[in-house]
Design an enzyme around this catalytic site. Structure first.
Site, PDB file in Angstrom:
ATOM      1  N   LEU A  13       0.820  -1.218   0.000  1.00  0.00           N
ATOM      2  CA  LEU A  13       0.000   0.000   0.000  1.00  0.00           C
ATOM      3  C   LEU A  13       0.850   1.262   0.000  1.00  0.00           C
ATOM      4  CD1 LEU A  13      -2.654  -1.044   2.684  1.00  0.00           C
ATOM      5  CD2 LEU A  13      -2.892  -1.124   0.196  1.00  0.00           C
ATOM      6  N   GLY A  14       2.044   1.169   0.566  1.00  0.00           N
ATOM      7  CA  GLY A  14       2.880   2.360   0.651  1.00  0.00           C
ATOM      8  C   GLY A  14       4.293   2.005   1.076  1.00  0.00           C
ATOM      9  N   THR A  53       7.444  -0.478   5.209  1.00  0.00           N
ATOM     10  CA  THR A  53       6.559  -0.742   4.078  1.00  0.00           C
ATOM     11  C   THR A  53       5.194  -1.133   4.633  1.00  0.00           C
ATOM     12  OG1 THR A  53       8.438  -1.568   2.816  1.00  0.00           O
ATOM     13  CG2 THR A  53       6.253  -2.084   1.966  1.00  0.00           C
ATOM     14  N   THR A  54       4.133  -0.592   4.043  1.00  0.00           N
ATOM     15  CA  THR A  54       2.781  -0.907   4.498  1.00  0.00           C
ATOM     16  C   THR A  54       2.088  -1.805   3.481  1.00  0.00           C
ATOM     17  OG1 THR A  54       2.638   1.209   5.667  1.00  0.00           O
ATOM     18  CG2 THR A  54       0.568   0.053   5.255  1.00  0.00           C
ATOM     19  N   ASP A  78       4.791  15.500  12.782  1.00  0.00           N
ATOM     20  CA  ASP A  78       5.023  15.285  11.346  1.00  0.00           C
ATOM     21  C   ASP A  78       3.702  15.364  10.589  1.00  0.00           C
ATOM     22  OD1 ASP A  78       6.564  14.854   9.072  1.00  0.00           O
ATOM     23  OD2 ASP A  78       6.462  12.673   9.223  1.00  0.00           O
ATOM     24  N   GLN A 119      10.540   5.633   4.317  1.00  0.00           N
ATOM     25  CA  GLN A 119      11.990   5.505   4.459  1.00  0.00           C
ATOM     26  C   GLN A 119      12.368   4.303   5.314  1.00  0.00           C
ATOM     27  OE1 GLN A 119      13.800   9.070   5.970  1.00  0.00           O
ATOM     28  NE2 GLN A 119      15.880   8.261   5.886  1.00  0.00           N
TER      29      GLN A 119
END
Length: 297
Positions: free
Chosen positions: A32-33, A39-40, A150, A36
């Site tokens: 999904l994403g 990882t999703t 953030d 840095q």
């Protein structure tokens, strides 16, 4: 005889307890994403068939004890905030020899600005709804003693693909618990969204409201308020740049919207609007102020 001070040994575990193997409970699917450090993936519960998002952090990227501490803090913060409606819901954490996995609610509606691009032109009234939603989420975090540190469009996602989907805050990897009056000095965040006092290494939760001010400016105009070709240039603009309310589409945006942006982007954190003050501002509370005509038309 002098005694050398050795660095503390790097731990081998993030979690202070053992867990099942993630793959006994879930099946990982499509990516999904990619960030840095993590990882999703889409993941599916092997028994119920329910779908979730799984953020997998490789332990070989955790180089120091502080890195292990940061991941454990992220987990504790997500557990602490998990029942809040505008925060992505945390489900469970798993750890093996190579990864730490954070399983959380799957938000299928995509990131904030992907939705805006997909939607095309939108109205100032719709912008009000987005900004109100973001500020309510930040107020919820602050009420429970968490500073996000953030906030940016990539960390604001819609829970569903529907037009009336709720916007939720994700990614608490840089977040911290704080007490009233506590001062922080580590420079963290993303260049366009970082507050001037963060660059000066002396800040508190007010820095989150600066980031919301930047996001609000972008929602209304499509560009960041302070930008340059280099990171150093961006930081110089954040510290000393002038807010541009002359370029398109600002001439057709209400004075009330501009007033609120100025108050969120006050360089003095002591004078900057709090989340409560933003939510009490006429642009947010008075339905008759923000025009309902599309911006940029």
């Amino acid at each position: 005889m002098s005694i050398s001070s050795a660095a503390p040994p790097k731990p081998t575990q993030v979690l202070p307890y053992a867990t099942k193997d993630l793959h006994e409970v879930y099946t990982l699917g499509t990516k999904l994403g990619q960030g840095q450090f993590a990882t999703t993936y889409l993941c599916t519960h092997n028994t119920t068939g329910e779908t979730y998002a799984c953020k997998s952090i490789p332990k070989n990227k955790l180089l120091f004890k502080e890195d292990y501490d940061c991941v454990w803090r992220e987990i504790r913060i997500m557990q602490h905030l998990s029942e809040l409606p505008k925060i992505v819901k945390f489900h469970d954490a798993y750890e093996d020899s190579f990864f730490v996995h954070l399983v959380m609610e799957l938000c299928e509606g995509g990131e904030l600005f992907d939705r805006i691009v997909q939607k095309g032109y939108y109205s100032e009234q719709e912008a009000v709804k987005l900004v109100k939603n973001i500020v309510e989420a930040v107020q919820d975090c602050h009420s429970l003693g968490v500073m996000h540190r953030d906030l940016k469009p990539e960390n604001l996602v819609f829970d569903t693909v529907e037009d009336d989907a709720d916007l939720k805050i994700v990614d608490f990897g840089l977040s911290v618990f704080y007490k009233p009056g506590e001062i922080f000095s580590d420079v963290v965040g993303s260049p366009y969204y970082v507050a001037p006092e963060v660059l000066n290494k002396h800040y508190g939760p007010e820095a989150d409201l600066w980031s919301v001010g930047v996001i609000s400016y972008i929602i209304l105009s499509g560009v960041p308020p302070f930008w340059a070709d280099t990171e150093k240039g961006i930081f110089a603009q954040i510290s000393h740049g002038i807010l541009d309310f002359q370029s398109e589409p600002w001439p057709v945006i209400s004075d009330s919207a501009k007033d609120l942006i100025r108050k969120m982007l006050d360089r003095n954190p002591g004078k900057r609007f709090t989340a409560h003050q933003v939510l009490s501002h006429p642009w947010i509370v008075d339905d008759n102020i923000a025009p309902n005509k599309p911006l940029g038309v």
